[in-house]
Design an enzyme around this catalytic site. Sequence first.
Site, PDB file in Angstrom:
ATOM      1  N   GLU A 263     -13.367 -14.658  12.199  1.00 21.70           N
ATOM      2  CA  GLU A 263     -13.740 -15.179  10.888  1.00 21.70           C
ATOM      3  C   GLU A 263     -15.136 -15.814  10.922  1.00 21.70           C
ATOM      4  O   GLU A 263     -15.812 -15.906   9.902  1.00 21.70           O
ATOM      5  CB  GLU A 263     -12.685 -16.210  10.442  1.00 21.70           C
ATOM      6  CG  GLU A 263     -12.494 -16.275   8.940  1.00 21.70           C
ATOM      7  CD  GLU A 263     -11.357 -17.200   8.503  1.00 21.70           C
ATOM      8  OE1 GLU A 263     -10.683 -17.808   9.370  1.00 21.70           O
ATOM      9  OE2 GLU A 263     -11.140 -17.317   7.289  1.00 21.70           O
ATOM     10  N   HIS A 284       0.553  -1.330  30.827  1.00 21.81           N
ATOM     11  CA  HIS A 284       1.305  -0.076  30.800  1.00 21.81           C
ATOM     12  C   HIS A 284       1.218   0.592  29.433  1.00 21.81           C
ATOM     13  O   HIS A 284       2.024   1.440  29.095  1.00 21.81           O
ATOM     14  CB  HIS A 284       2.767  -0.348  31.184  1.00 21.81           C
ATOM     15  CG  HIS A 284       2.873  -0.918  32.569  1.00 21.81           C
ATOM     16  ND1 HIS A 284       3.270  -0.178  33.657  1.00 21.81           N
ATOM     17  CD2 HIS A 284       2.581  -2.155  33.051  1.00 21.81           C
ATOM     18  CE1 HIS A 284       3.244  -0.943  34.743  1.00 21.81           C
ATOM     19  NE2 HIS A 284       2.830  -2.149  34.397  1.00 21.81           N
ATOM     20  N   LYS A 384      -9.736 -13.943  -1.967  1.00 20.87           N
ATOM     21  CA  LYS A 384      -9.033 -14.994  -2.718  1.00 20.87           C
ATOM     22  C   LYS A 384      -9.414 -14.923  -4.201  1.00 20.87           C
ATOM     23  O   LYS A 384      -8.574 -15.106  -5.074  1.00 20.87           O
ATOM     24  CB  LYS A 384      -9.376 -16.380  -2.158  1.00 20.87           C
ATOM     25  CG  LYS A 384      -8.673 -16.724  -0.833  1.00 20.87           C
ATOM     26  CD  LYS A 384      -8.954 -18.178  -0.421  1.00 20.87           C
ATOM     27  CE  LYS A 384      -8.261 -18.597   0.859  1.00 20.87           C
ATOM     28  NZ  LYS A 384      -8.552 -19.964   1.295  1.00 20.87           N
TER      29      LYS A 384
HETATM   30  O1  PA5 Z   1     -10.925 -21.087   8.651  1.00 22.17           O
HETATM   31  C1  PA5 Z   1     -10.784 -21.147   7.445  1.00 22.17           C
HETATM   32  O2  PA5 Z   1     -11.511 -21.854   6.721  1.00 22.17           O
HETATM   33  C2  PA5 Z   1      -9.686 -20.365   6.732  1.00 22.17           C
HETATM   34  O3  PA5 Z   1      -8.951 -19.609   7.639  1.00 22.17           O
HETATM   35  C3  PA5 Z   1      -8.757 -21.337   5.984  1.00 22.17           C
HETATM   36  O4  PA5 Z   1      -8.234 -22.246   6.898  1.00 22.17           O
HETATM   37  C4  PA5 Z   1      -7.614 -20.586   5.288  1.00 22.17           C
HETATM   38  O5  PA5 Z   1      -8.132 -19.668   4.367  1.00 22.17           O
HETATM   39  C5  PA5 Z   1      -6.683 -21.567   4.553  1.00 22.17           C
HETATM   40  O6  PA5 Z   1      -7.414 -22.340   3.650  1.00 22.17           O
HETATM   41  P1  PA5 Z   1      -6.828 -23.681   3.051  1.00 22.17           P
HETATM   42  O7  PA5 Z   1      -6.644 -24.659   4.144  1.00 22.17           O
HETATM   43  O8  PA5 Z   1      -7.860 -24.130   2.063  1.00 22.17           O
HETATM   44  O9  PA5 Z   1      -5.510 -23.341   2.387  1.00 22.17           O
END
Ligand code: PA5
Length: 396
Positions: A263, A284, A384
């Site tokens: 990410e 394996h 989102k």
């Molecule tokens: O690393 C990040 O920012 C994302 O993976 C968020 O943690 C994830 O989208 C969840 O977001 P939130 O904590 O706002 O629900």
Amino acid sequence: MINFDFKTYNDTEVIIDNDKKKEIISKLYSDKMSGFINNIIDDTEIRQILSVSNEIKKNSDVLLVIGIGGSFMGSFAIKEMFKSYFKIPDTEVIYLGTNLSTNYLEEVVEYIKDKEVSVNVISKSGTTLEISLIYKLIKEELKKKYSNEELRKRIIITTDKEKGKLREEVNNEGYTSFEIPSDIGGRYSLMTAAHLLPLAVLNIDIVSLLNGYKKGLELIDDAYFYASNRVALFNSGKYIENFSVYEDNLYYYTEWIKQLFGESEGKNNLGIFPISTVNTRDLHSLGQFIQEGHNIIFETVIKIENSKDIKIGDISLNSANSAVIDSVCTAHKYGNTESNIITLSSLSIENVGILSSFFMLTTVFSSYLFGVDPFNQPGVEKYKSEVAKRINISKI
Ligand code: PA5
């Protein structure tokens, strides 16, 4: 203790430009999202987390943790790492929010019917669809068996200090709450209440975790070298990094690493795609591809030196595991698949703290070397916002 071997099974030439290194390190400390290094949780908050976790352990058979992504992966990974393979803890911690599966949710609702339950809802934004929906479902269930006063003892919300629907919920209902600081991004939030509260309920020593984490933050040079090595490998056509472990209970930790790197780096058509294998099982299966398939993979092995050992005849299991790791790295090198080795002196909670902040530093350095922002996730936001066009989240 942690040790790094970036050389024995990896001939990649790494040239460190010291001016660039200085610039990148100072960028890390001055970034507005550098809270994971500059704004570390204090003793007062640790005490509050421990006190709330003690209440939960006293009054609950089950803690439901509702979160996703960076608000889920860290505590889940560490829970899996330190759980007994067969014993169920006194207060079970069950995670929700990572899918919209009717089957799963139906079973959870059924399972908690005759149990004492607390809930920890975790969302920094407070607007994530999965979390909003599932929190609503669970709250409706809990209302069937608890009074409003009792609910105030059983619902704990971890979210932004000021913004979002969950903060409004705290203000309106008077629920106990914790904060995810605005300068700490989701996947860098391991050392916040988002993860420390569920871990404390599982009796994981969060103080040792924090001590290790602080020690890991000192490994700037190792992290920078590893990051430079990764980017050099990428530039030579190695687009995939396989995180390889030899203990089953490390699998979800590799998922945490995958989220952190994936990410953070995967932007502007750049980044190394993280995958993982659990060995010896995957030797394996995928081992064949890693050895002789399309040569775009390098590996990082997380090796654990065990203090316990089993002797089977003349053979020590630890030596066998170690010999397999050396054999695999040697064989993979014949196939031009490089391996880095990171060794923990034991699978202690402090060592995991060290390893975790080391990986966070490496992620930030690698991202800066790629020229991308380690702290945003524009692609995730895009999905989102597409969801928001189709489902009116404000109505939940
Ligand atoms: O690393 C990040 O920012 C994302 O993976 C968020 O943690 C994830 O989208 C969840 O977001 P939130 O904590 O706002 O629900």
